[in-house]
Design a protein around this motif. Sequence first.
Motif, PDB file in Angstrom:
ATOM      1  N   PRO A   6     -23.409  42.741  31.342  1.00 19.25           N
ATOM      2  CA  PRO A   6     -23.665  42.961  29.943  1.00 19.25           C
ATOM      3  C   PRO A   6     -22.455  42.778  29.064  1.00 19.25           C
ATOM      4  O   PRO A   6     -22.562  42.300  27.954  1.00 19.25           O
ATOM      5  CB  PRO A   6     -24.161  44.421  29.892  1.00 19.25           C
ATOM      6  CG  PRO A   6     -24.580  44.729  31.281  1.00 19.25           C
ATOM      7  CD  PRO A   6     -23.733  43.900  32.155  1.00 19.25           C
ATOM      8  N   THR A 124     -25.345  36.436  26.500  1.00 19.39           N
ATOM      9  CA  THR A 124     -26.802  36.310  26.572  1.00 19.39           C
ATOM     10  C   THR A 124     -27.213  34.853  26.397  1.00 19.39           C
ATOM     11  O   THR A 124     -28.093  34.350  27.117  1.00 19.39           O
ATOM     12  CB  THR A 124     -27.466  37.179  25.494  1.00 19.39           C
ATOM     13  OG1 THR A 124     -27.077  38.547  25.698  1.00 19.39           O
ATOM     14  CG2 THR A 124     -28.976  37.076  25.573  1.00 19.39           C
ATOM     15  N   SER A 187     -32.840  40.537  26.915  1.00 21.02           N
ATOM     16  CA  SER A 187     -31.534  40.870  26.332  1.00 21.02           C
ATOM     17  C   SER A 187     -31.517  40.606  24.832  1.00 21.02           C
ATOM     18  O   SER A 187     -31.016  41.426  24.052  1.00 21.02           O
ATOM     19  CB  SER A 187     -30.438  40.052  27.025  1.00 21.02           C
ATOM     20  OG  SER A 187     -30.371  40.348  28.403  1.00 21.02           O
ATOM     21  N   ARG A 203     -31.152  47.701  29.514  1.00 22.30           N
ATOM     22  CA  ARG A 203     -31.099  46.277  29.830  1.00 22.30           C
ATOM     23  C   ARG A 203     -30.429  46.041  31.176  1.00 22.30           C
ATOM     24  O   ARG A 203     -30.899  45.241  31.985  1.00 22.30           O
ATOM     25  CB  ARG A 203     -30.362  45.547  28.716  1.00 22.30           C
ATOM     26  CG  ARG A 203     -30.262  44.026  28.898  1.00 22.30           C
ATOM     27  CD  ARG A 203     -28.953  43.623  29.491  1.00 22.30           C
ATOM     28  NE  ARG A 203     -28.788  42.190  29.535  1.00 22.30           N
ATOM     29  CZ  ARG A 203     -27.789  41.592  30.155  1.00 22.30           C
ATOM     30  NH1 ARG A 203     -26.880  42.325  30.795  1.00 22.30           N
ATOM     31  NH2 ARG A 203     -27.678  40.287  30.174  1.00 22.30           N
TER      32      ARG A 203
END
Length: 234
Positions: A6, A124, A187, A203
């Motif tokens: 992330p 992302t 995401s 997420r």
Amino acid sequence: MPAGTPAGMPVTTPAAVPAAVPADRAGHGAFELPRLTAMLRHALPRFVEGVIAPVAVFYAAFALLGLNGALVAAVAWVYGGIAWRWLRGHGVSAMLLLAGLGVTARAGLAAFTHSAVLYFLQPTLGTLMVAVSFLASVPLGRPLAQKVATDMVPMPEAFLRHARVRRFFRRISLLWALVFFVNAAVSLWMLFHQSIGVYLWVRTGLVAALGAAAVAVSVWGFRRCLHQVNAVTA
């Protein structure tokens, strides 16, 4: 950078992967997969370092110090990893240095605009590009799943030329294309509709669960393919 990271942190440069065992006694195309426990011992520390730890570092700093503190912590995590490799004599690749510079630029832009969305948006979009790459590799006849697998575990050319093996890697490439597309879609939606705390943990959990399921399917399918190919070759 792994798609499930992330905070966009680079994962540890892989050390020696458990070697595959060519089963020459069974024939030219036979092949044996390393034990699953050996592969898990190799992959688990890198998963923790590349996925779990960056989320924990960013979120802890975000809760205690705010956005700017979290961005500083994220950058410090990357350069700390680079320094640790250098001090241990493992060498630092150019790609890892570029990843560090990329994280620095993203953190600087996010700090300037006071928007954490910009910090998380780039990885992302990178995940989306990975999905496109897996999908495009199938009609081109060069399934990306095969490239990833052979980078991790060397395999004999005769085994890779087998029709069943080629078909397996085409299907697994399509599977991972779907996984990365879902990863990117979830995401993006969470990034623009949820708080940063929810984005980080929910997420990460969803992506980890989806990735674990895809890995399980991939390993099961590959073992089944191995059994079929080795049986025919023997």
